[in-house]
Design an enzyme around this catalytic site. Structure first.
Site, PDB file in Angstrom:
ATOM      1  N   GLU A 114       0.819  -1.202   0.000  1.00  0.00           N
ATOM      2  CA  GLU A 114       0.000   0.000   0.000  1.00  0.00           C
ATOM      3  C   GLU A 114       0.851   1.250   0.000  1.00  0.00           C
ATOM      4  OE1 GLU A 114      -2.234  -0.440   3.570  1.00  0.00           O
ATOM      5  OE2 GLU A 114      -0.443  -0.604   4.785  1.00  0.00           O
ATOM      6  N   CYS A 127       3.710   8.268   1.508  1.00  0.00           N
ATOM      7  CA  CYS A 127       4.185   7.196   2.379  1.00  0.00           C
ATOM      8  C   CYS A 127       4.254   5.914   1.555  1.00  0.00           C
ATOM      9  CB  CYS A 127       3.203   7.037   3.543  1.00  0.00           C
ATOM     10  SG  CYS A 127       3.594   5.646   4.618  1.00  0.00           S
ATOM     11  N   CYS A 134       6.045  -8.144   6.639  1.00  0.00           N
ATOM     12  CA  CYS A 134       7.140  -7.660   7.484  1.00  0.00           C
ATOM     13  C   CYS A 134       7.540  -8.801   8.411  1.00  0.00           C
ATOM     14  CB  CYS A 134       6.659  -6.466   8.304  1.00  0.00           C
ATOM     15  SG  CYS A 134       7.973  -5.625   9.214  1.00  0.00           S
ATOM     16  N   CYS A 138       5.810  -6.556  15.288  1.00  0.00           N
ATOM     17  CA  CYS A 138       5.483  -5.636  16.373  1.00  0.00           C
ATOM     18  C   CYS A 138       4.030  -5.921  16.768  1.00  0.00           C
ATOM     19  CB  CYS A 138       5.655  -4.194  15.914  1.00  0.00           C
ATOM     20  SG  CYS A 138       7.373  -3.825  15.479  1.00  0.00           S
ATOM     21  N   CYS A 141       1.063  -3.778  15.513  1.00  0.00           N
ATOM     22  CA  CYS A 141       1.030  -3.447  14.077  1.00  0.00           C
ATOM     23  C   CYS A 141       0.299  -4.537  13.315  1.00  0.00           C
ATOM     24  CB  CYS A 141       2.454  -3.306  13.540  1.00  0.00           C
ATOM     25  SG  CYS A 141       2.510  -2.966  11.772  1.00  0.00           S
ATOM     26  N   GLU A 190      10.160  -3.296   6.873  1.00  0.00           N
ATOM     27  CA  GLU A 190      11.286  -2.684   7.587  1.00  0.00           C
ATOM     28  C   GLU A 190      12.342  -2.331   6.531  1.00  0.00           C
ATOM     29  OE1 GLU A 190      12.326  -1.442  10.549  1.00  0.00           O
ATOM     30  OE2 GLU A 190      14.141  -1.106   9.389  1.00  0.00           O
ATOM     31  N   SER A 221      11.926   5.222   8.094  1.00  0.00           N
ATOM     32  CA  SER A 221      11.476   4.840   9.436  1.00  0.00           C
ATOM     33  C   SER A 221      11.939   3.420   9.751  1.00  0.00           C
ATOM     34  CB  SER A 221       9.946   4.911   9.496  1.00  0.00           C
ATOM     35  OG  SER A 221       9.494   4.551  10.779  1.00  0.00           O
ATOM     36  N   SER A 243      11.225   3.979  15.492  1.00  0.00           N
ATOM     37  CA  SER A 243      10.025   3.526  16.190  1.00  0.00           C
ATOM     38  C   SER A 243      10.417   3.081  17.588  1.00  0.00           C
ATOM     39  CB  SER A 243       9.391   2.368  15.409  1.00  0.00           C
ATOM     40  OG  SER A 243       8.933   2.851  14.167  1.00  0.00           O
ATOM     41  N   HIS A 245       8.682   3.696  20.843  1.00  0.00           N
ATOM     42  CA  HIS A 245       7.449   3.117  21.388  1.00  0.00           C
ATOM     43  C   HIS A 245       7.469   2.685  22.854  1.00  0.00           C
ATOM     44  CE1 HIS A 245       5.967   3.388  17.378  1.00  0.00           C
ATOM     45  NE2 HIS A 245       6.461   2.270  16.917  1.00  0.00           N
ATOM     46  N   ASN A 320      -3.741   2.958  16.282  1.00  0.00           N
ATOM     47  CA  ASN A 320      -4.802   2.753  15.321  1.00  0.00           C
ATOM     48  C   ASN A 320      -5.321   1.331  15.480  1.00  0.00           C
ATOM     49  OD1 ASN A 320      -6.325   3.342  13.072  1.00  0.00           O
ATOM     50  ND2 ASN A 320      -4.590   4.457  12.206  1.00  0.00           N
ATOM     51  N   CYS A 363      -1.856   2.661   8.851  1.00  0.00           N
ATOM     52  CA  CYS A 363      -1.013   1.484   9.031  1.00  0.00           C
ATOM     53  C   CYS A 363      -1.640   0.107   8.818  1.00  0.00           C
ATOM     54  CB  CYS A 363      -0.432   1.506  10.444  1.00  0.00           C
ATOM     55  SG  CYS A 363       0.224   3.083  10.880  1.00  0.00           S
TER      56      CYS A 363
HETATM   57  N1  SAH Z   1       9.365  -0.928  10.026  1.00  0.00           N
HETATM   58  C1  SAH Z   1       9.350   0.515  10.074  1.00  0.00           C
HETATM   59  C2  SAH Z   1       8.125   1.105   9.370  1.00  0.00           C
HETATM   60  C3  SAH Z   1       6.874   0.696  10.056  1.00  0.00           C
HETATM   61  S1  SAH Z   1       5.356   1.530   9.877  1.00  0.00           S
HETATM   62  C4  SAH Z   1       9.349   0.958  11.534  1.00  0.00           C
HETATM   63  O1  SAH Z   1       9.175   0.117  12.395  1.00  0.00           O
HETATM   64  O2  SAH Z   1       9.572   2.142  11.786  1.00  0.00           O
HETATM   65  C5  SAH Z   1       5.555   3.153  10.436  1.00  0.00           C
HETATM   66  C6  SAH Z   1       5.135   3.454  11.879  1.00  0.00           C
HETATM   67  O3  SAH Z   1       3.771   3.107  12.179  1.00  0.00           O
HETATM   68  C7  SAH Z   1       5.983   2.724  12.892  1.00  0.00           C
HETATM   69  O4  SAH Z   1       6.383   3.624  13.894  1.00  0.00           O
HETATM   70  C8  SAH Z   1       5.020   1.700  13.424  1.00  0.00           C
HETATM   71  O5  SAH Z   1       5.436   1.248  14.669  1.00  0.00           O
HETATM   72  C9  SAH Z   1       3.718   2.469  13.446  1.00  0.00           C
HETATM   73  N2  SAH Z   1       2.508   1.640  13.547  1.00  0.00           N
HETATM   74  C10 SAH Z   1       2.305   0.401  13.051  1.00  0.00           C
HETATM   75  N3  SAH Z   1       1.061  -0.038  13.360  1.00  0.00           N
HETATM   76  C11 SAH Z   1       0.459   0.955  14.036  1.00  0.00           C
HETATM   77  C12 SAH Z   1      -0.844   1.104  14.619  1.00  0.00           C
HETATM   78  N4  SAH Z   1      -1.760   0.139  14.536  1.00  0.00           N
HETATM   79  N5  SAH Z   1      -1.124   2.274  15.241  1.00  0.00           N
HETATM   80  C13 SAH Z   1      -0.203   3.261  15.294  1.00  0.00           C
HETATM   81  N6  SAH Z   1       1.034   3.175  14.784  1.00  0.00           N
HETATM   82  C14 SAH Z   1       1.372   2.028  14.163  1.00  0.00           C
END
Ligand code: SAH
Length: 379
Positions: A114, A127, A134, A138, A141, A190, A221, A243, A245, A320, A363
């Site tokens: 996407e 984006c 992936c 996480c 995610c 990633e 990212s 990220s 978190h 989200n 996401c």
């Molecule tokens: N692998 C990369 C890109 C991931 S997506 C990374 O980890 O940075 C980009 C961002 O969206 C990341 O910070 C990820 O942790 C966040 N993300 C993924 N799912 C999410 C969700 N359901 N709600 C909020 N942020 C989310």
């Protein structure tokens, strides 16, 4: 956290990418100057054609060789016999009431990824994805719940930007009113686990004679693939978003399993030495707000402490939710309180506004929506 094995860099082995670039074996989309030069040589054309081709492909956005009027008719015919300028194919495209656009891309092997365009007053951000699926898993995610498919090739990565520029009528690169001014590698995947393809795509995107996105407006990212962060800083010098978190290894091990391999202290060390970091070029730390997990006042104070000697800005991301997700989003009051502590601690801190909610542009949601639709159709 039981049941989730730490992500391993060497797992699983990605299948080979089609020759050249990945946007289709013969597409010149994704070819860098060396690749274009080879194509020109293979056709017995003079070397200067490579610069002409770069200009047509990446500066003007040509979709056929036919329109390359500065190149002789005979050479255009030879190019068209051998090569294409194919981009990824949009299987679905949607526009939100707030102007956010979302595309579902389908690649020739049926893999899907996407891409989202977010227009704002002073910028337009695209984006894009770096992998289909992936390997990081996480916990919050949605992409982590989908099967790993493969790395995207350089052509499939840069082709996303080219497709969006086609759709937004955003060629040539020299126009002053460009709609896509910023690119973030924040879609699926990633990027630092697909470094070679990402690096090639990034170099093509920042080439001033081609697509000409400033490296200051390109952000990668990562969840923290520490050794590759160093390489990325030295070789590409793009903006970094990390990220983070969580502020303790116990919590981060659980929600970002990659932390078991490269824990917070190592990650922050890599941030301190990231090429080109100074006060003008800060690292963005993404911090997803999960109710009762990582959102207390004490967490915020610890975040201030951890980041005090790093040129940083914090981007709080309201979680989200997705069906079956094991977390909830923190309340607005909690997010506000967390943000206030960060600001009082001297950090720059923003809260990401959800965009394109009506078209589920956040996401991992797009692909899952399309999968549900297909599953529904089969019943
Ligand atoms: N692998 C990369 C890109 C991931 S997506 C990374 O980890 O940075 C980009 C961002 O969206 C990341 O910070 C990820 O942790 C966040 N993300 C993924 N799912 C999410 C969700 N359901 N709600 C909020 N942020 C989310």
């Amino acid at each position: 956290m039981d049941g989730i094995a730490p992500a391993r860099q060497d797992e699983p082995a990605p299948p080979p990418i089609p020759a050249g670039n990945g946007a289709g074996p013969l597409s010149l989309v994704g070819a860098d100057m060396a690749g274009i030069g080879e194509a020109v040589r293979a056709l017995g054309e003079p070397a200067f054609r490579a610069k002409q081709l770069r200009h047509w492909i990446y500066h003007r956005g040509a979709r056929s060789f036919e329109e390359m009027t500065s190149i002789s008719r005979a050479a255009r015919a030879k190019l068209a016999e051998r090569y294409t300028l194919d981009r990824p194919v949009p299987a679905e495209a949607q526009v939100s009431a707030d102007g956010t656009r979302k595309w579902l891309l389908r690649f020739p092997d049926a893999a899907e990824a996407e891409m989202v365009f977010i227009p704002e007053e002073d910028r337009g951000t695209l984006c894009i994805s770096s992998q289909v699926g992936c390997t990081l898993n996480c916990r919050f995610c949605h992409t982590g719940t989908q099967p790993w498919v493969r790395n995207l090739g350089a052509g499939e990565i840069v082709g996303q930007l080219m497709l969006a520029r086609d759709a937004l009528d955003d060629w040539p690169s020299a126009r002053l009113d460009r709609r896509i001014t910023n690119v973030v590698l924040m879609g699926m995947g990633e990027p630092l686990y697909n470094y070679d393809n990402v690096a090639r795509a990034v170099r093509i995107m920042i080439d001033g004679d081609g697509i000409a996105i400033s490296r200051r407006k390109l952000t990668l990212s990562t969840a923290g693939v520490v050794p590759v962060m160093r390489q990325c800083g030295e070789e590409l010098g793009v903006n970094l978003a990390v990220s983070l978190h969580a502020v303790t290894d116990a919590i981060r091990d659980e929600i970002v399993p990659l932390n078991r391999r490269w824990p917070i202290a190592e990650l922050l060390d890599a941030c301190r030495t990231y090429g080109g970091v100074n006060n003008a070029r800060r690292i963005t730390f993404e911090y997803v707000m999960l109710r009762g997990v990582n959102d207390s006042d004490a967490d915020a104070r610890e975040l201030v402490r951890l980041l005090k000697d790093i040129p940083a800005k914090i981007n709080l991301i309201p979680f989200n939710p997705w069906p079956g997700a094991p977390y909830e989003c923190s309340s607005q009051n909690r997010i506000r309180a967390f943000m206030t502590i960060c600001l009082d601690g001297g950090l720059t801190c923003t809260v990401r506004t959800p965009r394109g909610r009506d078209i589920m542009a956040a996401c991992g949601q797009l692909k899952s929506a399309s999968e549900r639709k297909r599953a529904g159709a089969r019943v």
